[in-house]
Design a protein around this motif. Sequence first.
Motif, PDB file in Angstrom:
ATOM      1  N   LEU A 179      -5.648  14.236   2.753  1.00 46.88           N
ATOM      2  CA  LEU A 179      -4.968  13.881   1.508  1.00 46.88           C
ATOM      3  C   LEU A 179      -4.579  12.405   1.482  1.00 46.88           C
ATOM      4  CD1 LEU A 179      -3.925  15.111  -1.128  1.00 46.88           C
ATOM      5  CD2 LEU A 179      -1.752  15.508   0.021  1.00 46.88           C
ATOM      6  N   VAL A 180      -4.014  11.908   2.573  1.00 45.72           N
ATOM      7  CA  VAL A 180      -3.640  10.494   2.664  1.00 45.72           C
ATOM      8  C   VAL A 180      -4.891   9.624   2.636  1.00 45.72           C
ATOM      9  CG1 VAL A 180      -2.623   8.746   4.184  1.00 45.72           C
ATOM     10  CG2 VAL A 180      -1.449  10.922   3.835  1.00 45.72           C
ATOM     11  N   MET A 181      -5.933  10.061   3.334  1.00 47.27           N
ATOM     12  CA  MET A 181      -7.181   9.305   3.352  1.00 47.27           C
ATOM     13  C   MET A 181      -7.741   9.161   1.940  1.00 47.27           C
ATOM     14  SD  MET A 181     -10.705  10.024   5.486  1.00 47.27           S
ATOM     15  CE  MET A 181      -9.862  10.192   7.037  1.00 47.27           C
ATOM     16  N   ARG A 182      -7.733  10.249   1.182  1.00 47.24           N
ATOM     17  CA  ARG A 182      -8.245  10.202  -0.197  1.00 47.24           C
ATOM     18  C   ARG A 182      -7.378   9.293  -1.056  1.00 47.24           C
ATOM     19  NH1 ARG A 182     -11.979   9.107  -2.842  1.00 47.24           N
ATOM     20  NH2 ARG A 182     -12.035   9.827  -4.963  1.00 47.24           N
ATOM     21  N   GLY A 183      -6.062   9.348  -0.903  1.00 45.62           N
ATOM     22  CA  GLY A 183      -5.171   8.477  -1.668  1.00 45.62           C
ATOM     23  C   GLY A 183      -5.412   7.011  -1.365  1.00 45.62           C
ATOM     24  N   ILE A 184      -5.587   6.681  -0.103  1.00 45.35           N
ATOM     25  CA  ILE A 184      -5.855   5.297   0.288  1.00 45.35           C
ATOM     26  C   ILE A 184      -7.182   4.831  -0.310  1.00 45.35           C
ATOM     27  CG2 ILE A 184      -6.457   3.857   2.275  1.00 45.35           C
ATOM     28  CD1 ILE A 184      -4.238   5.363   3.828  1.00 45.35           C
ATOM     29  N   CYS A 185      -8.173   5.716  -0.315  1.00 48.43           N
ATOM     30  CA  CYS A 185      -9.473   5.361  -0.900  1.00 48.43           C
ATOM     31  C   CYS A 185      -9.358   5.092  -2.397  1.00 48.43           C
ATOM     32  CB  CYS A 185     -10.489   6.467  -0.645  1.00 48.43           C
ATOM     33  SG  CYS A 185     -10.992   6.564   1.073  1.00 48.43           S
ATOM     34  N   LEU A 227       0.840  -1.202   0.000  1.00 46.23           N
ATOM     35  CA  LEU A 227       0.000   0.000   0.000  1.00 46.23           C
ATOM     36  C   LEU A 227       0.875   1.252   0.000  1.00 46.23           C
ATOM     37  CD1 LEU A 227      -2.728   1.441   0.129  1.00 46.23           C
ATOM     38  CD2 LEU A 227      -2.708   1.073   2.610  1.00 46.23           C
ATOM     39  N   ALA A 228       1.908   1.263   0.814  1.00 49.53           N
ATOM     40  CA  ALA A 228       2.826   2.410   0.860  1.00 49.53           C
ATOM     41  C   ALA A 228       3.507   2.617  -0.489  1.00 49.53           C
ATOM     42  CB  ALA A 228       3.869   2.200   1.958  1.00 49.53           C
ATOM     43  N   ASP A 229       3.932   1.520  -1.137  1.00 46.65           N
ATOM     44  CA  ASP A 229       4.567   1.615  -2.461  1.00 46.65           C
ATOM     45  C   ASP A 229       3.601   2.164  -3.503  1.00 46.65           C
ATOM     46  OD1 ASP A 229       6.963   0.646  -1.495  1.00 46.65           O
ATOM     47  OD2 ASP A 229       6.604  -1.415  -2.170  1.00 46.65           O
ATOM     48  N   ARG A 230       2.373   1.680  -3.503  1.00 44.77           N
ATOM     49  CA  ARG A 230       1.396   2.150  -4.487  1.00 44.77           C
ATOM     50  C   ARG A 230       1.037   3.615  -4.270  1.00 44.77           C
ATOM     51  NH1 ARG A 230      -3.497  -1.580  -5.898  1.00 44.77           N
ATOM     52  NH2 ARG A 230      -3.713   0.118  -7.394  1.00 44.77           N
ATOM     53  N   LEU A 231       0.931   4.030  -3.007  1.00 40.77           N
ATOM     54  CA  LEU A 231       0.671   5.442  -2.734  1.00 40.77           C
ATOM     55  C   LEU A 231       1.793   6.318  -3.291  1.00 40.77           C
ATOM     56  CD1 LEU A 231      -0.702   5.227   0.923  1.00 40.77           C
ATOM     57  CD2 LEU A 231      -1.970   6.052  -1.074  1.00 40.77           C
ATOM     58  N   GLN A 232       3.035   5.868  -3.134  1.00 34.05           N
ATOM     59  CA  GLN A 232       4.179   6.627  -3.635  1.00 34.05           C
ATOM     60  C   GLN A 232       4.240   6.605  -5.161  1.00 34.05           C
ATOM     61  OE1 GLN A 232       6.695   8.520  -2.159  1.00 34.05           O
ATOM     62  NE2 GLN A 232       7.237   8.945  -4.277  1.00 34.05           N
ATOM     63  N   ASN A 233       4.145   5.419  -5.750  1.00 37.84           N
ATOM     64  CA  ASN A 233       4.337   5.276  -7.194  1.00 37.84           C
ATOM     65  C   ASN A 233       3.175   5.817  -8.023  1.00 37.84           C
ATOM     66  OD1 ASN A 233       6.773   4.024  -6.635  1.00 37.84           O
ATOM     67  ND2 ASN A 233       5.883   1.977  -6.688  1.00 37.84           N
ATOM     68  N   GLU A 234       1.959   5.611  -7.574  1.00 37.93           N
ATOM     69  CA  GLU A 234       0.806   6.004  -8.366  1.00 37.93           C
ATOM     70  C   GLU A 234       0.305   7.410  -8.076  1.00 37.93           C
ATOM     71  OE1 GLU A 234      -2.269   3.011  -8.262  1.00 37.93           O
ATOM     72  OE2 GLU A 234      -0.768   1.405  -8.313  1.00 37.93           O
TER      73      GLU A 234
END
Length: 99
Positions: free
Chosen positions: A78-84, A48-55
């Motif tokens: 912002l992090v909440m929206r990215g995770i969603c 999840l951390a990798d996908r948040l960074q890469n995408e």
Amino acid sequence: MFVSFIICERLFLFKPKFYIWRINMALQLGRCLLRYHRTKANMTQERLADRLQNELGLTVSSTMISQYENNHRPMSPLVMRGICIILGCSEADLYEWPH
């Protein structure tokens, strides 16, 4: 959205037998449901951390994700929206909202 009501004081109107209550609403953040949604998507904290960074270009460590999941830190919007976006859920799905 649910709110908790706390009775704080009563205010008397013209006659003492008629009164109204002043109520403060305390909005509380419930238990984080990130772990449930992450495991449902078959994803590790590191992935999840990798996908948040890469995408999405969001730098969130797996340690920070663990802190979110264990209710040690609340997520920023912002992090909440990215995770969603990554997990395919809504922001309201990431926390329990107490009554």
